[in-house]
Design a protein around this motif. Structure first.
Motif, PDB file in Angstrom:
ATOM      1  N   ALA A  71     -10.444   8.279  -3.553  1.00  0.00           N
ATOM      2  CA  ALA A  71      -9.134   8.024  -4.166  1.00  0.00           C
ATOM      3  C   ALA A  71      -8.148   7.482  -3.147  1.00  0.00           C
ATOM      4  O   ALA A  71      -7.360   6.572  -3.441  1.00  0.00           O
ATOM      5  CB  ALA A  71      -8.602   9.305  -4.802  1.00  0.00           C
ATOM      6  N   ALA A  72      -8.181   8.018  -1.923  1.00  0.00           N
ATOM      7  CA  ALA A  72      -7.267   7.548  -0.879  1.00  0.00           C
ATOM      8  C   ALA A  72      -7.553   6.093  -0.518  1.00  0.00           C
ATOM      9  O   ALA A  72      -6.632   5.309  -0.247  1.00  0.00           O
ATOM     10  CB  ALA A  72      -7.390   8.437   0.359  1.00  0.00           C
ATOM     11  N   ILE A  77      -6.113   0.247  -0.949  1.00  0.00           N
ATOM     12  CA  ILE A  77      -6.353  -1.085  -1.508  1.00  0.00           C
ATOM     13  C   ILE A  77      -5.148  -1.545  -2.321  1.00  0.00           C
ATOM     14  O   ILE A  77      -4.709  -2.701  -2.224  1.00  0.00           O
ATOM     15  CB  ILE A  77      -7.628  -1.080  -2.376  1.00  0.00           C
ATOM     16  CG1 ILE A  77      -8.866  -0.880  -1.495  1.00  0.00           C
ATOM     17  CG2 ILE A  77      -7.748  -2.382  -3.168  1.00  0.00           C
ATOM     18  CD1 ILE A  77     -10.143  -0.651  -2.282  1.00  0.00           C
ATOM     19  N   ALA A  78      -4.579  -0.648  -3.121  1.00  0.00           N
ATOM     20  CA  ALA A  78      -3.392  -0.989  -3.914  1.00  0.00           C
ATOM     21  C   ALA A  78      -2.250  -1.435  -3.020  1.00  0.00           C
ATOM     22  O   ALA A  78      -1.571  -2.435  -3.304  1.00  0.00           O
ATOM     23  CB  ALA A  78      -2.974   0.209  -4.764  1.00  0.00           C
ATOM     24  N   SER A  79      -2.039  -0.724  -1.937  1.00  0.00           N
ATOM     25  CA  SER A  79      -0.963  -1.086  -1.010  1.00  0.00           C
ATOM     26  C   SER A  79      -1.220  -2.444  -0.362  1.00  0.00           C
ATOM     27  O   SER A  79      -0.296  -3.241  -0.165  1.00  0.00           O
ATOM     28  CB  SER A  79      -0.815  -0.011   0.062  1.00  0.00           C
ATOM     29  OG  SER A  79      -0.425   1.230  -0.518  1.00  0.00           O
ATOM     30  N   ALA A  84       0.079  -8.413  -0.178  1.00  0.00           N
ATOM     31  CA  ALA A  84      -0.361  -9.810  -0.297  1.00  0.00           C
ATOM     32  C   ALA A  84      -0.056 -10.400  -1.667  1.00  0.00           C
ATOM     33  O   ALA A  84      -0.564 -11.471  -2.000  1.00  0.00           O
ATOM     34  CB  ALA A  84      -1.871  -9.881  -0.040  1.00  0.00           C
ATOM     35  N   GLN A  85       0.814  -9.751  -2.446  1.00  0.00           N
ATOM     36  CA  GLN A  85       1.024 -10.139  -3.843  1.00  0.00           C
ATOM     37  C   GLN A  85       1.409 -11.603  -4.006  1.00  0.00           C
ATOM     38  O   GLN A  85       0.807 -12.330  -4.803  1.00  0.00           O
ATOM     39  CB  GLN A  85       2.090  -9.250  -4.485  1.00  0.00           C
ATOM     40  CG  GLN A  85       2.337  -9.573  -5.958  1.00  0.00           C
ATOM     41  CD  GLN A  85       3.384  -8.659  -6.588  1.00  0.00           C
ATOM     42  OE1 GLN A  85       4.070  -7.917  -5.898  1.00  0.00           O
ATOM     43  NE2 GLN A  85       3.512  -8.704  -7.898  1.00  0.00           N
ATOM     44  N   ARG A 115      -4.279   2.186  -8.196  1.00  0.00           N
ATOM     45  CA  ARG A 115      -3.543   3.453  -8.138  1.00  0.00           C
ATOM     46  C   ARG A 115      -3.914   4.364  -9.300  1.00  0.00           C
ATOM     47  O   ARG A 115      -4.081   5.579  -9.130  1.00  0.00           O
ATOM     48  CB  ARG A 115      -2.032   3.178  -8.119  1.00  0.00           C
ATOM     49  CG  ARG A 115      -1.480   2.891  -6.736  1.00  0.00           C
ATOM     50  CD  ARG A 115       0.030   2.809  -6.750  1.00  0.00           C
ATOM     51  NE  ARG A 115       0.465   1.523  -7.278  1.00  0.00           N
ATOM     52  CZ  ARG A 115       0.688   0.447  -6.522  1.00  0.00           C
ATOM     53  NH1 ARG A 115       0.529   0.503  -5.211  1.00  0.00           N
ATOM     54  NH2 ARG A 115       1.089  -0.692  -7.066  1.00  0.00           N
ATOM     55  N   LEU A 116      -4.049   3.774 -10.491  1.00  0.00           N
ATOM     56  CA  LEU A 116      -4.414   4.566 -11.656  1.00  0.00           C
ATOM     57  C   LEU A 116      -5.799   5.184 -11.485  1.00  0.00           C
ATOM     58  O   LEU A 116      -6.011   6.371 -11.777  1.00  0.00           O
ATOM     59  CB  LEU A 116      -4.382   3.682 -12.906  1.00  0.00           C
ATOM     60  CG  LEU A 116      -4.782   4.350 -14.227  1.00  0.00           C
ATOM     61  CD1 LEU A 116      -3.831   5.493 -14.563  1.00  0.00           C
ATOM     62  CD2 LEU A 116      -4.814   3.321 -15.352  1.00  0.00           C
TER      63      LEU A 116
END
Length: 275
Positions: A71-72, A77-79, A84-85, A115-116
């Motif tokens: 999960a971490a 990865i989300a961050s 890089a959005q 994140r979900l």
């Protein structure tokens, strides 16, 4: 490709934690201008064999990793996607054609997907069931299937893959991912960001190629335990036939708009709209 995502090297497959080129290539084309913006690998069945082997090798260690650690990694990865959005969104707009504002929203939603998954997997448990014999305890547990094959379309080439990748890795599976050829450049960019966030080698493997070769090789491979596919009903039917006996998650068809003008052949328009 002004403003696009600057990859470290030429677009390539990502197998076992390494970027690998192919001798055969195919163009990545800007649909607005017709300009060739990169050369992508045109992978065949042997490349898929290597990718599945890498995913299979990584599966035991990844499945054995504590849920909270997986999960971490999803949060990391989300961050990384958030950071890089804009770069990913600009490349998405260039390669796929949607306006930048929509591309930004899609990339942001992809980060939310990781994140979900990181939160939901921590709530995913088994059950304790009543037994007739009072000396026995009956329990159910959830375990990873192993290697998943994931084949994704062109219309949402960042977020739809994440709908498979994020829950897939969060629950301890490894993945061989074949994106649509027409949007494989942005798939490389997403894979580069995921890799940079610390995902262990072999957990997600990216293979770029055509559906009839690379996609089919994933579907029929005996070491691929299950298939996830989003795309046309016709291709979904072929996957159901070729992957018979495997668990399949198929999201097929769509609800695209149709404009019928006053002078149209109504019979022809109705037939076309119903396909």
């Amino acid at each position: 490709m002004d403003g696009g995502y600057a990859m470290k090297d030429a677009p390539a497959n990502f197998i076992g934690g390494e970027w690998q080129t192919e001798p055969d290539t195919m163009p990545a084309v800007n649909p607005a201008t017709g300009e060739t913006i990169a050369q992508l690998p045109r992978s065949g069945r042997e490349t898929v064999q290597r990718a599945v082997a890498a995913a299979k090798a990584a599966a035991p260690t990844w499945a054995g990793m504590p849920v909270f650690k997986r999960a971490a990694i999803c949060v990391a990865i989300a961050s990384a996607i958030d950071a890089a959005q804009e770069k990913i969104a600009r490349l998405l707009s260039t390669e796929q054609g949607k306006v930048l504002a929509e591309a930004m929203g899609e990339v942001g939603k992809a980060a939310d997907g990781f994140r979900l998954a990181s939160e939901l997997v921590k709530q995913l448990g088994g059950q304790t069931l009543p037994a007739e014999d009072p000396t026995k305890l009956v329990m159910t547990i959830r375990q990873p299937r192993g290697v998943y094959g994931v084949i994704t379309p062109w219309n949402f080439p960042v977020n739809i893959p994440v709908e498979y990748l994020a829950p897939g890795i969060a629950t301890g599976n490894t993945i061989v991912w074949v994106p649509a050829p027409s949007t494989s450049l942005v798939a490389c960019a997403l894979m580069e960001v995921i890799d940079g966030a610390g995902l262990p080698a072999g957990v997600i493997n990216l293979v770029i190629g055509e559906g009839a070769t690379a996609g089919d090789a994933v579907v029929v491979h005996p070491d691929v335990a299950a298939i996830g596919f989003t795309g046309s009903a016709a291709t979904g039917k072929k996957i159901a036939e070729r992957g018979a006996g495997k668990p399949l998650l198929l999201e097929l068809g769509g609800n695209g708009p149709v404009i019928v003008f006053e002078d149209a052949d109504l019979d022809a328009a109705a037939a076309a709209a119903s396909r």
